[in-house]
Design a protein around this motif. Structure first.
Motif, PDB file in Angstrom:
ATOM      1  N   THR A  75      69.090  47.781  23.973  1.00  0.00           N
ATOM      2  CA  THR A  75      70.221  47.479  24.844  1.00  0.00           C
ATOM      3  C   THR A  75      71.310  48.538  24.699  1.00  0.00           C
ATOM      4  O   THR A  75      71.327  49.319  23.744  1.00  0.00           O
ATOM      5  N   ASN A  76      72.231  48.542  25.650  1.00  0.00           N
ATOM      6  CA  ASN A  76      73.356  49.474  25.590  1.00  0.00           C
ATOM      7  C   ASN A  76      74.256  49.187  24.403  1.00  0.00           C
ATOM      8  O   ASN A  76      74.874  50.090  23.838  1.00  0.00           O
ATOM      9  N   GLN A  77      74.353  47.900  24.009  1.00  0.00           N
ATOM     10  CA  GLN A  77      75.169  47.564  22.838  1.00  0.00           C
ATOM     11  C   GLN A  77      74.567  48.156  21.570  1.00  0.00           C
ATOM     12  O   GLN A  77      75.290  48.647  20.695  1.00  0.00           O
ATOM     13  N   GLN A  78      73.237  48.145  21.465  1.00  0.00           N
ATOM     14  CA  GLN A  78      72.594  48.764  20.309  1.00  0.00           C
ATOM     15  C   GLN A  78      72.802  50.275  20.310  1.00  0.00           C
ATOM     16  O   GLN A  78      72.938  50.883  19.251  1.00  0.00           O
ATOM     17  N   TYR A  79      72.857  50.883  21.510  1.00  0.00           N
ATOM     18  CA  TYR A  79      73.125  52.331  21.596  1.00  0.00           C
ATOM     19  C   TYR A  79      74.501  52.643  21.017  1.00  0.00           C
ATOM     20  O   TYR A  79      74.683  53.674  20.352  1.00  0.00           O
ATOM     21  N   ARG A  80      75.472  51.757  21.255  1.00  0.00           N
ATOM     22  CA  ARG A  80      76.826  52.013  20.767  1.00  0.00           C
ATOM     23  C   ARG A  80      76.954  51.741  19.277  1.00  0.00           C
ATOM     24  O   ARG A  80      77.725  52.418  18.580  1.00  0.00           O
ATOM     25  N   LEU A  81      76.244  50.745  18.749  1.00  0.00           N
ATOM     26  CA  LEU A  81      76.465  50.294  17.385  1.00  0.00           C
ATOM     27  C   LEU A  81      75.555  50.968  16.367  1.00  0.00           C
ATOM     28  O   LEU A  81      75.988  51.279  15.256  1.00  0.00           O
ATOM     29  N   LEU A  82      74.299  51.202  16.729  1.00  0.00           N
ATOM     30  CA  LEU A  82      73.340  51.714  15.748  1.00  0.00           C
ATOM     31  C   LEU A  82      73.546  53.202  15.505  1.00  0.00           C
ATOM     32  O   LEU A  82      73.904  53.951  16.421  1.00  0.00           O
ATOM     33  N   PRO A  83      73.307  53.668  14.268  1.00  0.00           N
ATOM     34  CA  PRO A  83      73.309  55.118  14.022  1.00  0.00           C
ATOM     35  C   PRO A  83      72.201  55.810  14.814  1.00  0.00           C
ATOM     36  O   PRO A  83      71.214  55.197  15.205  1.00  0.00           O
TER      37      PRO A  83
ATOM     38  N   PHE B 245      68.508  54.359  15.874  1.00  0.00           N
ATOM     39  CA  PHE B 245      68.238  54.113  17.288  1.00  0.00           C
ATOM     40  C   PHE B 245      67.008  54.886  17.749  1.00  0.00           C
ATOM     41  O   PHE B 245      66.148  54.352  18.457  1.00  0.00           O
ATOM     42  N   LEU B 246      66.902  56.165  17.350  1.00  0.00           N
ATOM     43  CA  LEU B 246      65.744  56.961  17.762  1.00  0.00           C
ATOM     44  C   LEU B 246      64.459  56.424  17.160  1.00  0.00           C
ATOM     45  O   LEU B 246      63.400  56.430  17.804  1.00  0.00           O
ATOM     46  N   SER B 247      64.528  55.937  15.914  1.00  0.00           N
ATOM     47  CA  SER B 247      63.336  55.369  15.280  1.00  0.00           C
ATOM     48  C   SER B 247      62.862  54.123  16.025  1.00  0.00           C
ATOM     49  O   SER B 247      61.664  53.952  16.276  1.00  0.00           O
ATOM     50  N   LEU B 248      63.802  53.241  16.396  1.00  0.00           N
ATOM     51  CA  LEU B 248      63.436  52.043  17.143  1.00  0.00           C
ATOM     52  C   LEU B 248      62.929  52.397  18.538  1.00  0.00           C
ATOM     53  O   LEU B 248      61.960  51.803  19.027  1.00  0.00           O
TER      54      LEU B 248
END
Length: 832
Positions: free
Chosen positions: A560-568, A572-575
């Motif tokens: 999600t876009n929220q995960q794009y903002r919050l995750l390092p 994020f790239l690993s997920l």
């Protein structure tokens, strides 16, 4: 007692839609109004239902959705309020509502999402922006508590922001609209009345708030435990629940924490607003013994035998304890001495078996004097009667500081009515036997290891909320930790019997433990392979990519876009690499060919993923998945065209050569005269493909093409000769490149002269263009577009990204420049 300004029921319902989303269930709206009424003072649930019922049923500001008892808000921007909105943004202060000054109706104001209304006891209505938060209640309590008579508005505003660590840029203090304050001409504020009593309606604490606080109590305990002094409850709420003191829900969480704290033995309420942690009574985490193939419960069998025989021993060791006593020397007399061998589970739990020390335990603890060299160190070890263990911080420090291991003997003895302990010998045999437990524990953990399914996530969530949760709360909580789609969550809830709807509450789900069975938490058994282990081999990368892609396609998870903002970025790239494996595999497989293997395309796919992450902007809308998919397709297509031939040809030339080759085939089939230059160097390289550059030109070969040798001869012998197709970084034996005798155009001096003339005309044309364009950027665009700056032509998209404009704007600049070049007086003399 006068009350401060409060929001209307319509305004609070509008806030519910802004904070929780849309559509909303009626019960969620009622809970929101119940807890936010009166800036957090609360409202009984019966009154909240009445305040919500009329606005929802009228369906003027809200409308029903397809789901039962769900509503969505109507939002209409009123153009008449645009000027007022911009003024209030610049000068933040409530606007008195009057039809004479503001020519809009209350209906239009309620439909506009930018505005809210607040009213005082005398019925005066003010307009405020929906993004503003009032500090009036907090400042009122601050002045009462500190017995402040008069103070400037700016000073009390700054004091409250600093005291409560409020960093909300939209938190404002408006005393002139509040009947509790009096403001004089010097902008000094004072209280109208000094007597203050809380509202007769108690602060509302809903079941969801209670459960959320209960779930976070271990985190609260850890937060308080790390502090040496008492911790203010407001600091806990700000740190863990991210609520500031002026937030309406702050009081509800404050009251919920005070109610739940007495249930914990280690936390103590101090001064009614602080928590203190005490280490006394801290229990260790008991590690259960691991069994791979099950074990016989000898204790239950022995108990049944004793019941049948009538034998009821008052004090007797259990069978398992008798087995372990082989490591402990039998005491003589009244337990004057004890040789205790440290066991595996003693060490990892940092405890001791208490039943051997029962004669020496007094008042719930054991006093021991530890003798080490010439030192005597007093220890206090606590006793847990329920778990039948000795534990405590000092016992833990003893094992850590002296690096005690399983098999170490601890010698206890009484002397002058005092208990002493010293380190004995280290038993190697006991150590090796005890360490077997470690291997068994590891094997057991390996067998139990696995990724949680969506069903398990839902079960754990609803187990923690026995009163049930609404489907939107469930979706929100699950998507905070995972990336499952809402449709998958709904389908899973409907697929298992232990997930049940709550009668009378539409959209609510609960967990029914009576329908739960142990098999639901068991992992699927591994399939036995038919082949012998000696015949097993490592799978190829192609097989590994395919299996991961199929696994990813089953879960269908998205970021999600929220995960794009919050995750390092790395996380994020690993997920993303894991979740989008199926898409990556499909694209890489479609673009792979004999000369471009799948493995190389997988590597380029990660470069495309990294580039998509750096350029993606979630505020523009659209999901990261679709944005990455476009990047992946264009990146792999360019990479394939760039590497499909062993002798590299620029992409724009390669695409042109493909079209020319197709046209040549059509002309040959139709027996027409060809218009394609088959002696073009790039075309020859494109057709040969598998012949290396060195094989063509490094060795002299009588059968080699004189046309190609002639071009190379011109390239290395004439400084003004330009042929971009021959500028390659290859190793060539220049001494063997001889002048060809059969190439007629090389013998023609006019051809060489035309090349030199065109080169000079191009330089004059560029100079003419630079003097006639509006700015340097337009000139640089032409240089990049036709390869004059770097030697390689750039696409419209690449130039647009370089200057931050669209590709269409670059196309316009190019067309304008070409029109100007047509007016260049020497352009007609250029030779094709």
């Amino acid at each position: 007692m006068k009350n401060g300004p409060v929001y209307s029921n319509i305004s609070i319902i509008n806030q519910a839609f802004r904070n929780l989303g849309s559509p909303l269930h009626r019960d969620l709206i009622i809970d929101f109004v119940r807890t936010h009424w009166g800036n957090g003072r609360g409202l009984p649930i019966e009154e909240a239902k009445e305040l919500v019922k009329l606005p929802l049923e009228v369906q003027f500001y809200y409308e029903k959705t397809d789901e039962d008892d769900h509503f969505s808000r109507k939002e209409i921007h009123c153009e008449k309020l645009n000027h007022l909105y911009h003024n209030m943004k610049l000068n933040p202060y409530p606007q008195l509502y009057s039809r004479k000054t503001i020519n809009v109706t209350m209906n239009e104001i309620y439909l506009d999402p930018r505005f809210d209304t607040i009213a005082s006891d005398d019925g005066t209505i003010y307009l405020v922006l929906s993004e503003w938060n009032l500090l009036n209640d907090l400042i009122f309590r601050y002045m009462l508590k500190n017995n402040i008579d008069k103070i400037s508005i700016s000073e009390v505003y700054r004091n409250v922001l600093s005291k409560y660590s409020i960093d909300d840029p939209n938190a404002y203090f408006f005393p002139k609209i509040d009947p509790r304050f009096y403001v004089d001409r010097k902008q000094t504020v004072s209280l109208v009345e000094r007597e203050y009593t809380e509202s007769l309606v108690p602060i509302q604490v809903t079941d969801y708030i209670k459960e959320k606080v209960a779930i976070h109590m271990p985190t609260i305990q850890k937060f308080v435990m790390n502090k040496k002094e008492a911790v203010k409850i407001r600091h806990i709420i700000q740190h863990i629940f991210h609520l500031q003191p002026h937030h309406p829900l702050f009081s509800s969480y404050f009251k919920a924490i005070k109610k739940i704290v007495p249930l914990f033995n280690h936390l103590f309420l101090i001064d009614e607003d602080s928590l203190l942690y005490s280490k006394v009574g801290e229990y260790p985490e008991i590690q259960q013994r691991q069994y791979l193939y099950g074990h016989t419960d000898v204790t239950s069998i022995s108990r049944k035998i004793n019941e049948q025989t009538g034998y009821h021993p008052d004090i007797d060791l259990q069978y398992s304890e008798k087995e372990e006593i082989k490591h402990i020397t039998t005491l003589t007399g009244s337990r004057q001495k004890l040789s205790y061998t440290l066991r595996y589970y003693d060490r990892i739990q940092e405890t001791l078996a208490a039943h051997y020390f029962i004669d020496w335990i007094e008042n719930g603890y054991l006093k021991v004097n530890f003798l080490f060299e010439k030192q005597t160190i007093p220890l206090v070890i606590y006793y847990d009667e329920k778990q039948n263990i000795l534990y405590g911080e000092q016992l833990s420090n003893l094992m850590i500081d002296y690096d005690l291991e399983p098999g170490q003997k601890l010698e206890f003895f009484l002397e002058n009515n005092k208990l002493y302990m010293k380190l004995g010998v280290f038993d190697e045999k006991a150590h090796s036997e005890q360490m077997k437990y470690e291997d068994i524990a590891k094997l057991s953990q390996m067998k139990q290891f696995g990724t949680k399914s969506l069903m398990q996530h839902l079960a754990e969530l609803l187990m923690l909320h026995p009163s049930g949760l609404h489907i939107r709360e469930i979706v929100r909580d699950i998507q905070e930790e995972t990336s499952y789609a809402e449709s998958s969550i709904r389908n899973t809830l409907s697929s298992y019997p232990f997930f049940e709807t709550i009668e009378g509450k539409v959209g609510y789900w609960k967990f029914n433990p009576r329908q739960w069975k142990k098999k639901y938490m068991e992992l699927p058994k591994e399939e036995k392979t038919k082949h012998d282990s000696r015949q097993e081999h490592l799978p190829s990368l192609h097989q590994l990519f395919k299996s991961r892609a199929l696994m990813s396609n089953k879960t269908k998870r998205r970021l999600t876009n929220q995960q794009y903002r919050l995750l390092p970025k790395e996380t994020f790239l690993s997920l993303a690499w894991e979740y989008y494996s199926f898409t990556i595999y499909q694209y890489a497989k479609n673009f792979s060919c004999e000369t471009v293997p799948l493995e190389d395309l997988y590597q380029e796919a990660y470069f495309a993923l990294n580039k998509a992450y750096n350029k993606y902007n979630p505020d523009l809308g659209g999901s990261f998945y679709h944005y990455f998919r476009r990047h992946l397709s264009s990146h792999l297509r360019r990479y394939k065209l760039d590497h499909i031939t062993l002798i590299r040809i620029p992409i724009h030339r390669f695409e042109q050569l493909i079209m020319e080759d197709q046209l040549l085939e059509q002309q040959l089939i139709a027996n027409e005269q060809t218009t394609i230059d088959v002696l073009d160097s790039d075309y020859i390289l494109y057709k040969t493909n598998y012949i290396s550059f060195e094989e063509l030109y490094s060795q002299y070969d009588e059968d080699a093409d004189d046309e190609m040798r002639a071009r190379l001869y011109c390239f290395f012998n004439n400084p003004f000769y330009e042929d971009i197709s021959l500028r390659r970084k290859v190793y060539i034996d220049y001494s063997r490149i001889e002048e060809p005798e059969q190439c007629h155009w090389l013998q023609d001096n006019n051809h060489y002269e035309k090349k030199v003339e065109n080169h000079l005309i191009a330089k004059d044309a560029l100079r003419y263009l630079k003097n006639n364009v509006k700015n340097d950027r337009d000139y640089e665009v032409i240089l990049h577009r036709y390869g004059f700056s770097t030697g390689e032509e750039m696409t419209l998209q690449e130039i647009g990204e370089l200057y931050g404009v669209t590709r269409e704007r670059i196309r316009q600049i190019e067309n304008i420049a070409l029109k100007k070049l047509k007016k260049f007086p020497s352009s007609k003399r250029a030779n094709p």
